[in-house]
Design a protein around this motif. Structure first.
Motif, PDB file in Angstrom:
ATOM      1  N   ASP A  82       0.845  -1.207   0.000  1.00 28.04           N
ATOM      2  CA  ASP A  82       0.000   0.000   0.000  1.00 28.04           C
ATOM      3  C   ASP A  82       0.876   1.253   0.000  1.00 28.04           C
ATOM      4  O   ASP A  82       2.020   1.219   0.451  1.00 28.04           O
ATOM      5  CB  ASP A  82      -0.890   0.016   1.256  1.00 28.04           C
ATOM      6  N   LYS A 109      -2.809  -1.072  -2.897  1.00 28.96           N
ATOM      7  CA  LYS A 109      -3.784  -0.102  -2.401  1.00 28.96           C
ATOM      8  C   LYS A 109      -3.119   1.274  -2.345  1.00 28.96           C
ATOM      9  O   LYS A 109      -2.007   1.405  -1.814  1.00 28.96           O
ATOM     10  CB  LYS A 109      -4.208  -0.521  -0.990  1.00 28.96           C
ATOM     11  N   MET A 110      -3.778   2.259  -2.928  1.00 34.10           N
ATOM     12  CA  MET A 110      -3.222   3.624  -2.891  1.00 34.10           C
ATOM     13  C   MET A 110      -4.326   4.613  -3.170  1.00 34.10           C
ATOM     14  O   MET A 110      -5.389   4.235  -3.673  1.00 34.10           O
ATOM     15  CB  MET A 110      -2.099   3.773  -3.928  1.00 34.10           C
ATOM     16  N   GLU A 143      -9.840   6.118  -2.910  1.00 35.64           N
ATOM     17  CA  GLU A 143      -8.780   5.100  -2.856  1.00 35.64           C
ATOM     18  C   GLU A 143      -8.949   4.080  -3.964  1.00 35.64           C
ATOM     19  O   GLU A 143     -10.073   3.799  -4.400  1.00 35.64           O
ATOM     20  CB  GLU A 143      -8.854   4.360  -1.521  1.00 35.64           C
ATOM     21  N   GLU A 145      -8.140   0.120  -4.914  1.00 33.17           N
ATOM     22  CA  GLU A 145      -7.692  -1.159  -4.362  1.00 33.17           C
ATOM     23  C   GLU A 145      -7.679  -2.176  -5.503  1.00 33.17           C
ATOM     24  O   GLU A 145      -8.702  -2.407  -6.145  1.00 33.17           O
ATOM     25  CB  GLU A 145      -8.642  -1.590  -3.243  1.00 33.17           C
TER      26      GLU A 145
END
Ligand code: UD1
Length: 417
Positions: A82, A109-110, A143, A145
């Protein structure tokens, strides 16, 4: 806050080595995580954007150390998949980690990178390509994912626009796919070729980089390698602009002449003499520049959008009109008001900017609002009469390695205070 103080009107002379390319360094640093090993990157410039990328690598658990322009990265110790919001915000192009992390970890994830100083910068092409490769992507609360539930599937991806970032993200994902991926209408920029060269040296099987069809045969494992980053063609264009604007003669060392094939003709049209010998380019500018008439930014091998601002600064004092058409980004004329503050005569209408050359620019206090705009202000200030203060140099430092030191070595009167 730091600013640059420039006393214009001095001629430049001498020879400088052009720094390594920012836009090559960033995707190659993201690519190191695919190797699960140590890579040694030579000619890697010391820039804010490179620092931001290294911070992300360290957050992910990788090791990185710099010795002058050599960066040693060991990604065997990576533990996370992440990237936190504050690290994503530092640099819009950190989206390049999406493909690399997913290919290595099966998930990523970011936060969404959002817009930036150049206007909206969508990532729809990145996301639809990754989805085509079997990656599930959820976008919620700002976000992203990603999960590669059944691994990475090979695919035929036709890009509707030859996006540099999307082409890089696809390459970084597809090197670990279970078969052959074909990208059509791929970006052809030299930085794409540099990324492919790095990945191939690590054991990837990529062909066609630099052409519009890129073929990537997936492999199970990559290893580290030693790689030298190509010279930065935009920094070269900026130094050429500075020399032309000050009627100077300078030599640039380390440039790849073919990467400048759409830039050098503009300077020749302006009356500069350009010679090339053994990796060195010499530009000899006349007393008064002619107007290059029409400059349209296009994907490579067209005239690069990144060179638009510094070259516009060079055209401010030409003898005649120059028309710029910015075809890549919506808000890429933020330097115009500041150039006008220095005495330039530029009008903007949508994606067209009309530069009516003036005899003299005169020093003033100006503020940079983006990276290449900052470089444009430095070029204009070097050719202006009197003193100019350039604020907002944090933008310049994103892409230019100690630019004031480079210019001082060519005889410019410039200091950072
Ligand atoms: C890269 C460079 C940047 C350069 C640009 C164009 C890096 C770190 N940055 O940026 O310096 O100015 O190439 O040469 O290498 N687009 C979409 N959807 C997408 C992606 C892009 O519509 O999913 C559009 C953009 O809005 C823009 C155009 O495509 O109008 C070009 O963008 P792209 O080539 O992707 O630029 P970047 O990779 O962001």
């Amino acid at each position: 806050m730091a600013k640059l103080v420039i006393t214009g009107g001095r001629k430049l002379s001498g020879e400088v080595k052009v720094q390594g390319s920012k836009n090559s360094s960033l995707p190659i640093l993201a690519a190191t995580i695919l190797c699960e090993d140590e890579s040694v990157l030579y000619n890697c410039p010391d820039l804010k954007d490179v620092d931001a990328t290294v911070k992300i690598l360290r957050y992910l658990g990788c090791k990185a150390s710099r010795h002058d322009t050599t960066l040693v990265v060991d990604t065997s110790t990576m533990t996370r998949s992440d990237i936190p919001h504050d690290l994503m915000r530092e640099m819009r192009s950190s989206i390049i980690f999406l493909g690399a992390i997913t290919a290595r970890c099966g998930k990523a994830k970011m936060s969404l990178p959002g817009g930036c100083e150049l206007g909206p910068r969508p990532i729809d092409l990145h996301l639809s390509a990754l989805r085509q490769m079997g990656i599930e992507i959820n976008e919620q609360h700002g976000e992203l994912e990603c999960v590669a539930v059944d691994g990475i599937k090979p695919s035929k991806i036709a890009l509707s626009f030859p996006s540099v970032g999307a082409t890089e993200n696809i390459m970084l994902t597809a090197v670990k796919a279970s078969g052959t991926t074909i990208i059509t209408n791929a970006a052809k920029e030299p930085e794409i070729v540099d990324l492919a060269d790095y990945l191939n040296a690590c054991g990837a099987k990529i062909s066609g980089a630099g052409e519009s069809t890129i073929i990537i045969e997936g492999v199970d494992k990559l290893h580290g390698c030693n790689h030298s980053i190509i010279a930065d063609r935009i920094v070269a264009a900026t130094l050429m602009s500075a020399a032309a604007a000050t009627s100077s003669k300078i030599t640039l060392d380390g440039v790849v002449y073919s990467h400048l094939s759409m830039i050098t003709p503009i300077f020749e049209q302006a009356g500069c003499e350009i010679t090339q010998k053994m990796g060195k380019l010499t530009l000899d500018a006349p007393y008064r520049l002619r107007s290059p008439k029409l400059i349209r930014t296009m994907p490579y091998p067209g005239f690069p959008t990144d060179a638009q601002a510094p070259v516009m600064a060079m055209t401010c004092k030409t003898n005649g009109l120059t028309v710029f058409v910015e075809n890549i980004f919506e808000s890429r004329y933020k330097h115009v008001d500041e150039l006008n503050r220095l005495g330039a005569n530029i009008k903007v209408e949508g994606k067209v900017a009309l530069v009516d050359g003036v005899r003299h620019l005169s020093g003033a206090s100006v503020r940079a609002l983006d990276l290449r705009g900052a470089a444009a202000l430095v070029v204009a200030a070097l050719s202006a009469n009197g003193h100019t203060q350039v604020c907002g140099i944090k933008y310049l430092e994103r892409g230019y390695d100690e630019f004031e030191v480079v210019l001082q070595s060519l005889g410019a009167d410039i200091k950072k205070i």
